[in-house]
Scaffold this active site. Structure first.
Site, PDB file in Angstrom:
ATOM      1  N   GLY A 131       0.820  -1.194   0.000  1.00  0.00           N
ATOM      2  CA  GLY A 131       0.000   0.000   0.000  1.00  0.00           C
ATOM      3  C   GLY A 131       0.859   1.252   0.000  1.00  0.00           C
ATOM      4  O   GLY A 131       2.042   1.223   0.368  1.00  0.00           O
ATOM      5  N   CYS A 132       0.273   2.362  -0.413  1.00  0.00           N
ATOM      6  CA  CYS A 132       1.038   3.604  -0.533  1.00  0.00           C
ATOM      7  C   CYS A 132       1.476   4.138   0.835  1.00  0.00           C
ATOM      8  O   CYS A 132       2.660   4.417   1.052  1.00  0.00           O
ATOM      9  CB  CYS A 132       0.241   4.642  -1.303  1.00  0.00           C
ATOM     10  SG  CYS A 132      -1.434   4.934  -0.693  1.00  0.00           S
ATOM     11  N   PHE A 133       0.532   4.285   1.777  1.00  0.00           N
ATOM     12  CA  PHE A 133       0.910   4.710   3.127  1.00  0.00           C
ATOM     13  C   PHE A 133       1.904   3.712   3.731  1.00  0.00           C
ATOM     14  O   PHE A 133       2.883   4.097   4.373  1.00  0.00           O
ATOM     15  CB  PHE A 133      -0.321   4.777   4.024  1.00  0.00           C
ATOM     16  CG  PHE A 133      -1.053   6.084   4.010  1.00  0.00           C
ATOM     17  CD1 PHE A 133      -0.382   7.285   4.230  1.00  0.00           C
ATOM     18  CD2 PHE A 133      -2.418   6.135   3.808  1.00  0.00           C
ATOM     19  CE1 PHE A 133      -1.059   8.495   4.248  1.00  0.00           C
ATOM     20  CE2 PHE A 133      -3.114   7.333   3.824  1.00  0.00           C
ATOM     21  CZ  PHE A 133      -2.436   8.519   4.036  1.00  0.00           C
ATOM     22  N   CYS A 136       5.532   4.196   2.473  1.00  0.00           N
ATOM     23  CA  CYS A 136       6.199   5.381   3.019  1.00  0.00           C
ATOM     24  C   CYS A 136       6.557   5.196   4.489  1.00  0.00           C
ATOM     25  O   CYS A 136       7.676   5.515   4.920  1.00  0.00           O
ATOM     26  CB  CYS A 136       5.277   6.582   2.830  1.00  0.00           C
ATOM     27  SG  CYS A 136       6.027   8.165   3.223  1.00  0.00           S
TER      28      CYS A 136
END
Length: 322
Positions: A131-133, A136
């Site tokens: 996932g993107c979150f 990061c």
């Protein structure tokens, strides 16, 4: 040449995927599937592709003509699709949804974070793109986990651009609502927390704290900027050395000695990380482009590893200068 099929081709991540792959020296897009857009030109939907391709969306699924398929579905739809369709065993799959991100005896999907699972991704048959979150935040914490320095709860705040909500309009994605505005959603309950915990436990099995994650909607289109705060008495020089060592062979993730900002990563596949110490507290900041390192760019990075290519192939994208 890697022959590629894209399923669920009308969304933001699929558009970015097409943009990257059309300029990838070892890739050929064979089909882009979209039931609702079958027959339309890709550039009629992904308007940034004007002049780049004459490909049209199709309702067909010619799996016998491709080497790999990218699933660009909404969450939960990949499992259903595989139950309803036959994909030959020799066709590789990269799933950009969350269906297979958590390890299970029921599937052989490798969690596609190259900085963590590089060797397992090389030659993998099935990959679950993070996932993107999660990408990061994990990249901001993994060196601490490997060193065994995570102790207690971790406070995480992260803000994402409006493209993270997908292409379909919703009450919180309209320009008039989002512009000049901020809001919290899914506090402490975001669906990316389990995969973050899975990766931290992979490197530090004894970690017993929680990741207290507060996501924010931002009034910009793309990017994620995250802060991670935890108690840590290790001298900053040792912390910085651990980050530089952990990412010494990473192609896109870099420790930066100065404070970072979002524009340094927008339109790139990079993750930048910075650390500061304030008494007993350690502040980590990390940032990525949510559509690239947080989705399609990382998916192509994984494809490169799966097929034995240099992982940077086709991904040397330029940041926004101002």
């Amino acid at each position: 040449m890697i022959r590629i099929g894209i399923i669920g081709g009308a969304g933001y991540t699929a558009g970015e995927l097409c943009r990257i792959l059309l300029n990838h020296p070892e890739a050929e897009i064979v089909f882009v599937n979209s039931e609702s857009n079958a027959g339309n030109l890709l550039c009629d939907v992904h308007e940034g592709l004007y002049g780049e391709t004459d490909l049209r969306f199709t309702s067909e699924l010619p799996f016998d003509e491709v080497d790999v398929v990218f699933f660009c579905f909404g969450h939960g739809k990949s499992t259903q699709f595989l139950q309803e369709h036959y994909i030959p065993a020799d066709v590789r799959i990269i799933d950009l949804a969350q269906d297979f991100r958590l390890a299970s005896d029921d599937n052989d999907y490798v969690y596609g974070l190259p900085e963590l699972n590089h060797s397992h991704l090389c030659g993998a048959q099935h990959v679950a793109n993070p996932g993107c979150f999660a990408t990061c935040i994990q990249l901001g914490l993994l060196p601490l986990a490997e060193a065994g320095w995570l102790d207690g709860d971790i406070a995480v705040n992260a803000i994402t651009g409006s493209t993270g909500a997908g292409v379909k309009p919703a009450a919180t994605t309209h320009f008039s609502w989002r512009n000049g505005n901020m809001s919290i959603y899914k506090a402490f309950e975001h669906q990316h927390v389990p995969e973050i915990m899975q990766s931290l436990h992979q490197l530090q099995p004894g970690f017993g704290g929680s990741v207290d994650f507060i996501p924010y909607r931002g009034d910009f289109a793309r990017g994620i900027f995250a802060t991670e705060v935890l108690t840590c008495d290790v001298p900053l020089e040792e912390v910085e050395a651990a980050y530089r060592d952990f990412y010494s062979e990473a192609s896109f993730t870099h420790y930066v000695s100065r404070p970072i900002d979002l524009k340094q990563v927008v339109n790139t596949n990079k993750c930048l990380i910075h650390a500061e110490q304030h008494g007993h507290k350690l502040l980590i900041t990390s940032c990525i482009d949510n559509l690239l390192k947080g989705a399609s760019g990382q998916a192509v990075q994984n494809m490169n590893l799966m097929f034995g290519l240099e992982e940077t192939t086709g991904l040397r994208l330029k940041p926004v200068a101002f």
